[in-house]
Design a protein around this motif. Structure first.
Motif, PDB file in Angstrom:
ATOM      1  N   LYS A 118      70.368  37.363  80.015  1.00  0.00           N
ATOM      2  CA  LYS A 118      70.750  38.685  81.182  1.00  0.00           C
ATOM      3  C   LYS A 118      70.861  39.944  80.506  1.00  0.00           C
ATOM      4  CE  LYS A 118      74.337  38.687  83.910  1.00  0.00           C
ATOM      5  NZ  LYS A 118      75.486  38.789  84.805  1.00  0.00           N
ATOM      6  N   ASN A 119      70.660  40.438  81.090  1.00  0.00           N
ATOM      7  CA  ASN A 119      70.419  42.034  80.507  1.00  0.00           C
ATOM      8  C   ASN A 119      71.332  42.776  81.361  1.00  0.00           C
ATOM      9  OD1 ASN A 119      69.656  44.489  79.581  1.00  0.00           O
ATOM     10  ND2 ASN A 119      68.269  44.962  82.255  1.00  0.00           N
ATOM     11  N   PRO A 120      72.912  42.914  79.956  1.00  0.00           N
ATOM     12  CA  PRO A 120      73.847  43.365  80.586  1.00  0.00           C
ATOM     13  C   PRO A 120      74.086  45.166  80.992  1.00  0.00           C
ATOM     14  CG  PRO A 120      74.265  43.378  78.126  1.00  0.00           C
ATOM     15  CD  PRO A 120      72.173  42.825  78.947  1.00  0.00           C
TER      16      PRO A 120
ATOM     17  N   VAL B 229      77.298  44.053  88.806  1.00  0.00           N
ATOM     18  CA  VAL B 229      78.213  44.561  87.267  1.00  0.00           C
ATOM     19  C   VAL B 229      78.579  43.433  86.684  1.00  0.00           C
ATOM     20  CG1 VAL B 229      79.579  47.014  85.720  1.00  0.00           C
ATOM     21  CG2 VAL B 229      77.475  47.012  87.952  1.00  0.00           C
ATOM     22  N   ASP B 230      77.957  43.755  85.352  1.00  0.00           N
ATOM     23  CA  ASP B 230      79.026  42.556  84.258  1.00  0.00           C
ATOM     24  C   ASP B 230      80.021  42.273  84.207  1.00  0.00           C
ATOM     25  OD1 ASP B 230      76.258  40.598  83.929  1.00  0.00           O
ATOM     26  OD2 ASP B 230      75.618  42.555  83.162  1.00  0.00           O
ATOM     27  N   ALA B 231      80.832  43.540  84.254  1.00  0.00           N
ATOM     28  CA  ALA B 231      82.247  44.183  83.645  1.00  0.00           C
ATOM     29  C   ALA B 231      82.572  45.368  83.513  1.00  0.00           C
ATOM     30  CB  ALA B 231      82.081  43.518  82.353  1.00  0.00           C
TER      31      ALA B 231
ATOM     32  N   LYS C 167      87.040  39.064  90.750  1.00  0.00           N
ATOM     33  CA  LYS C 167      85.723  38.400  91.046  1.00  0.00           C
ATOM     34  C   LYS C 167      85.518  38.856  89.268  1.00  0.00           C
ATOM     35  CE  LYS C 167      85.390  37.023  95.767  1.00  0.00           C
ATOM     36  NZ  LYS C 167      84.072  37.164  96.676  1.00  0.00           N
ATOM     37  N   ILE C 168      84.976  40.177  89.270  1.00  0.00           N
ATOM     38  CA  ILE C 168      84.728  40.774  87.996  1.00  0.00           C
ATOM     39  C   ILE C 168      85.383  41.221  86.820  1.00  0.00           C
ATOM     40  CG2 ILE C 168      85.010  43.142  88.390  1.00  0.00           C
ATOM     41  CD1 ILE C 168      82.518  43.941  87.895  1.00  0.00           C
TER      42      ILE C 168
END
Length: 250
Positions: A95-97, A123-125, A150-151
């Motif tokens: 993935k592209n963070p 968004v990843d985090a 969820k995130i």
């Protein structure tokens, strides 16, 4: 003992929660707390990222009338994560963070609204500091419409060190600031990126600004000087999404 499933009070109970590995959001400790169990508690907290606030006994008494022994701990609604653990996993997944960092934001409703936008935008985090910051509590979760379940939320002891790590890991760091060099649409969000948002009154701290690759601003065309931070975050997040989707389609 526990109260409302969110709070633990009493020295032994808090120590047992720490030993059991429970995720603790913060601990309130009476200012002049002493004794063997208190020393044991402070030893157990050493090296952790759990925020500890020294408070007057009156504040603890307002929270609960039961025998708190000078210590109240709040159980976190989620398990906090670490950027150093997440970044390799995201890269390994191909993935592209895309991260968002909140520097000094204390309003839980803004936090919840930002988390909701982040989840909608994949968004990843979200990264927050361990102290002088919002945390994941019931109000934040409610405002986020459950997005905070969820995130991933990374709680870091030192945001400056975390930014250095992200930079070394190939991230582009983009700060939203009224000191911005140019319009937010001119920044490059296409690769691994972390957007840094600051509190509405103080903005992003200078130490963190100094590490950023780009300083961007959102044009203010009216008489009010700044947007609500959750609205500003949404604007930047979706500019990033637009650029990243365009790149995928190319």
């Amino acid at each position: 003992m526990t109260e409302k499933n969110e709070m633990i009070f009493g020295l032994r109970a808090v120590l047992e929660a720490l030993e059991a590995g429970k995720e603790i959001d913060k601990i309130l400790v009476k200012k002049d707390l002493q004794g063997d169990l208190a020393k044991e508690l402070f030893a157990a907290l050493k090296g952790t990222d759990i925020p500890v606030q020294r408070v007057p006994i009156e504040r603890l008494n307002r929270i609960t009338r039961k025998n708190h022994q000078g210590v109240i701990a709040y159980i976190s609604a989620i398990t906090y994560q670490k950027a150093e653990d997440l970044v390799p996993l995201i890269y390994e997944a191909g993935k592209n963070p895309f991260f968002l960092m909140l520097d000094g934001i204390t309003d839980v409703r803004n936090f919840g609204a930002i988390a909701r936008t982040c989840e909608c935008a994949a968004v990843d985090a979200i990264i927050i500091p361990a102290t002088h910051s919002v945390s994941v509590n019931a109000d934040a979760i409610k405002t986020s419409a459950g997005a905070l379940h969820k995130i991933p939320v990374c709680r870091e002891r030192n945001l400056t060190d975390t930014l250095r790590y992200l930079k070394e890991s190939g991230f582009r760091l983009i700060a939203a600031t009224e000191k911005g060099d140019y319009d937010y649409t001119k920044a490059d969000y296409k690769g691994p990126v972390c957007i840094i948002m600051g509190a509405e009154d103080k903005g992003v701290s200078y130490d963190n600004l100094a590490l950023c690759d780009e300083w961007v601003r959102i044009p203010m065309l009216g008489t009010i000087e700044s947007l609500n931070v959750s609205v500003a975050a949404g604007i930047l997040i979706y500019e990033a999404i637009k650029q990243r989707m365009t790149e995928q389609e190319a």
